[in-house]
Design a protein around this motif. Structure first.
Motif, PDB file in Angstrom:
ATOM      1  N   ASP A  60      -8.380   6.999  -6.898  1.00 21.24           N
ATOM      2  CA  ASP A  60      -8.810   6.886  -8.314  1.00 21.24           C
ATOM      3  C   ASP A  60     -10.246   7.517  -8.638  1.00 21.24           C
ATOM      4  O   ASP A  60     -10.474   8.148  -9.591  1.00 21.24           O
ATOM      5  CB  ASP A  60      -8.754   5.523  -8.814  1.00 21.24           C
ATOM      6  CG  ASP A  60      -7.182   5.176  -8.713  1.00 21.24           C
ATOM      7  OD1 ASP A  60      -6.362   5.988  -8.707  1.00 21.24           O
ATOM      8  OD2 ASP A  60      -6.915   4.005  -8.958  1.00 21.24           O
ATOM      9  N   GLY A  61     -11.218   7.020  -7.786  1.00 20.12           N
ATOM     10  CA  GLY A  61     -12.383   7.287  -8.071  1.00 20.12           C
ATOM     11  C   GLY A  61     -12.964   8.676  -7.713  1.00 20.12           C
ATOM     12  O   GLY A  61     -13.701   9.476  -8.348  1.00 20.12           O
ATOM     13  N   ILE A  63     -10.864  11.089  -8.339  1.00 17.18           N
ATOM     14  CA  ILE A  63     -10.548  11.937  -9.559  1.00 17.18           C
ATOM     15  C   ILE A  63     -11.386  11.713 -10.507  1.00 17.18           C
ATOM     16  O   ILE A  63     -11.874  12.939 -11.396  1.00 17.18           O
ATOM     17  CB  ILE A  63      -8.977  11.253 -10.070  1.00 17.18           C
ATOM     18  CG1 ILE A  63      -8.063  11.494  -8.935  1.00 17.18           C
ATOM     19  CG2 ILE A  63      -8.602  12.014 -11.332  1.00 17.18           C
ATOM     20  CD1 ILE A  63      -6.816  10.870  -9.359  1.00 17.18           C
ATOM     21  N   ILE A  64     -12.099  10.733 -10.796  1.00 14.26           N
ATOM     22  CA  ILE A  64     -13.042  10.481 -11.897  1.00 14.26           C
ATOM     23  C   ILE A  64     -14.380  11.274 -11.491  1.00 14.26           C
ATOM     24  O   ILE A  64     -14.712  12.190 -12.294  1.00 14.26           O
ATOM     25  CB  ILE A  64     -13.530   9.007 -11.851  1.00 14.26           C
ATOM     26  CG1 ILE A  64     -12.227   8.115 -12.442  1.00 14.26           C
ATOM     27  CG2 ILE A  64     -14.858   8.991 -12.803  1.00 14.26           C
ATOM     28  CD1 ILE A  64     -11.743   8.534 -13.914  1.00 14.26           C
ATOM     29  N   GLU A  67     -13.635  14.872 -12.291  1.00 14.10           N
ATOM     30  CA  GLU A  67     -13.417  14.933 -13.953  1.00 14.10           C
ATOM     31  C   GLU A  67     -14.907  14.915 -14.436  1.00 14.10           C
ATOM     32  O   GLU A  67     -15.120  15.860 -15.524  1.00 14.10           O
ATOM     33  CB  GLU A  67     -12.704  13.752 -14.443  1.00 14.10           C
ATOM     34  CG  GLU A  67     -12.564  13.803 -16.067  1.00 14.10           C
ATOM     35  CD  GLU A  67     -11.684  12.524 -16.213  1.00 14.10           C
ATOM     36  OE1 GLU A  67     -11.707  12.290 -17.728  1.00 14.10           O
ATOM     37  OE2 GLU A  67     -11.017  11.770 -15.452  1.00 14.10           O
ATOM     38  N   ASP A 212     -16.458   6.150 -10.540  1.00 12.07           N
ATOM     39  CA  ASP A 212     -16.335   7.165  -9.639  1.00 12.07           C
ATOM     40  C   ASP A 212     -16.119   6.923  -8.279  1.00 12.07           C
ATOM     41  O   ASP A 212     -15.869   5.695  -7.727  1.00 12.07           O
ATOM     42  CB  ASP A 212     -17.661   8.099  -9.778  1.00 12.07           C
ATOM     43  CG  ASP A 212     -18.785   7.805  -9.072  1.00 12.07           C
ATOM     44  OD1 ASP A 212     -18.868   6.299  -9.196  1.00 12.07           O
ATOM     45  OD2 ASP A 212     -19.608   8.243  -8.449  1.00 12.07           O
ATOM     46  N   ARG A 216     -16.034   2.939  -6.920  1.00 11.11           N
ATOM     47  CA  ARG A 216     -14.881   2.231  -6.321  1.00 11.11           C
ATOM     48  C   ARG A 216     -15.052   1.748  -4.905  1.00 11.11           C
ATOM     49  O   ARG A 216     -14.655   0.851  -4.473  1.00 11.11           O
ATOM     50  CB  ARG A 216     -13.729   3.418  -6.257  1.00 11.11           C
ATOM     51  CG  ARG A 216     -13.061   3.818  -7.644  1.00 11.11           C
ATOM     52  CD  ARG A 216     -12.412   2.806  -8.158  1.00 11.11           C
ATOM     53  NE  ARG A 216     -10.979   2.520  -7.559  1.00 11.11           N
ATOM     54  CZ  ARG A 216     -10.032   1.549  -7.704  1.00 11.11           C
ATOM     55  NH1 ARG A 216     -10.437   0.635  -8.443  1.00 11.11           N
ATOM     56  NH2 ARG A 216      -9.019   1.552  -7.022  1.00 11.11           N
TER      57      ARG A 216
END
Length: 264
Positions: A60-61, A63-64, A67, A212, A216
């Motif tokens: 998840d981090g 991907i951020i 992004e 990010d 995380r």
């Protein structure tokens, strides 16, 4: 029209870009990449707790992180182009504004800019963490990109401008159809280098609560107290990503070099 000279803009910040002419099986990039991958795989295989658990906690981090990098890049490129053109402008007002922007932004650390936009301006208008991160990184790297664009445009021989004018091109047509296409072959490699540096600097946005990769990791470490293991994994992940990106920039630079050679 003649082609632009084969000039390479050296950028001191960012990853070390592999030399596209280096065809050795074992070089610094290969060794570093293999060591990083083997170390991460070995740690996850031999000690799944906590290393494998950390790896599962980080996507998840990651991907951020990408992004923030992509959004910042999309904003940085037009800012950098306008800044570079402003620095080359014969209009003293435009030149002064662009030069002052570069001097101020490059003189203030990115972390301070993040704090200023998120906390200081937060007393006037509440800016979401993600928006604050993108704004700060965009304006910071826009100043650096401006110098890259300026150097790339200056690398194009003045004869190209004179030839375009002789064909009846106006200033806008000369810049967009003649100068910038030739300058881009010089500009693209250092832009790629700045993108890598930008991705690494996104680790600073964890300070303003953007979830990010580093954020995380800090969350996992605060829950398990496995600080050494967590930051080891994060360091290896960042290293692998930057090495892959630097190899991509090297391949792009090699293609551009061979393209120019074929055109000649």
């Amino acid at each position: 029209m003649n082609n632009a000279p084969n000039i390479r803009i050296e950028v001191t910040e960012g990853a070390q870009i592999p030399d596209p002419r280096d065809r050795r099986l074992l070089n610094a990039w290969t060794l570093a990449f293999c060591v990083a991958v083997v170390a991460l795989v070995t740690l996850c295989a031999t000690q799944p707790e906590p290393y494998l658990e950390i790896v599962k906690f980080l996507p998840d981090g990651l991907i951020i992180t990408f992004e923030v990098t992509v959004l910042s890049l999309l904003c940085t490129l037009p800012i950098g182009l306008l800044t570079g053109l402003g620095r080359l402008s014969r209009n003293p007002v435009i030149n002064l504004i662009a030069s002052t922007y570069v001097e101020i932004i490059r003189g203030v650390p990115l972390l301070v800019q993040l704090f200023y936009i998120y906390y200081a301006l937060g007393r006037i208008i509440q800016v979401p963490p993600m928006v604050s991160a993108v704004i700060a990184i965009s304006f910071c790297y826009g100043a650096y990109m401006g110098e890259v664009f300026r150097a790339g445009i200056l690398s194009v021989p003045k004869g190209q401008t004179e030839a375009a004018r002789s064909l009846g091109f106006n200033n806008f047509q000369t810049m967009t159809l003649v100068i910038l296409p030739q300058a881009m072959r010089t500009i693209l490699p250092p832009i790629g280098n700045e993108c890598i540096a930008m991705l690494k600097d996104t680790s600073l946005v964890s300070i303003i609560a953007v979830a990010d990769l580093l954020r995380r990791g800090r969350e996992f470490a605060s829950q398990t107290f496995d600080y050494f293991e967590t930051y080891t994994v994060i360091a290896l992940v960042y290293l692998i990503i930057t090495l892959l990106l630097s190899k991509g920039v090297s391949m792009m630079e090699g293609r551009l070099t061979y393209y120019d050679r074929d055109r000649k």
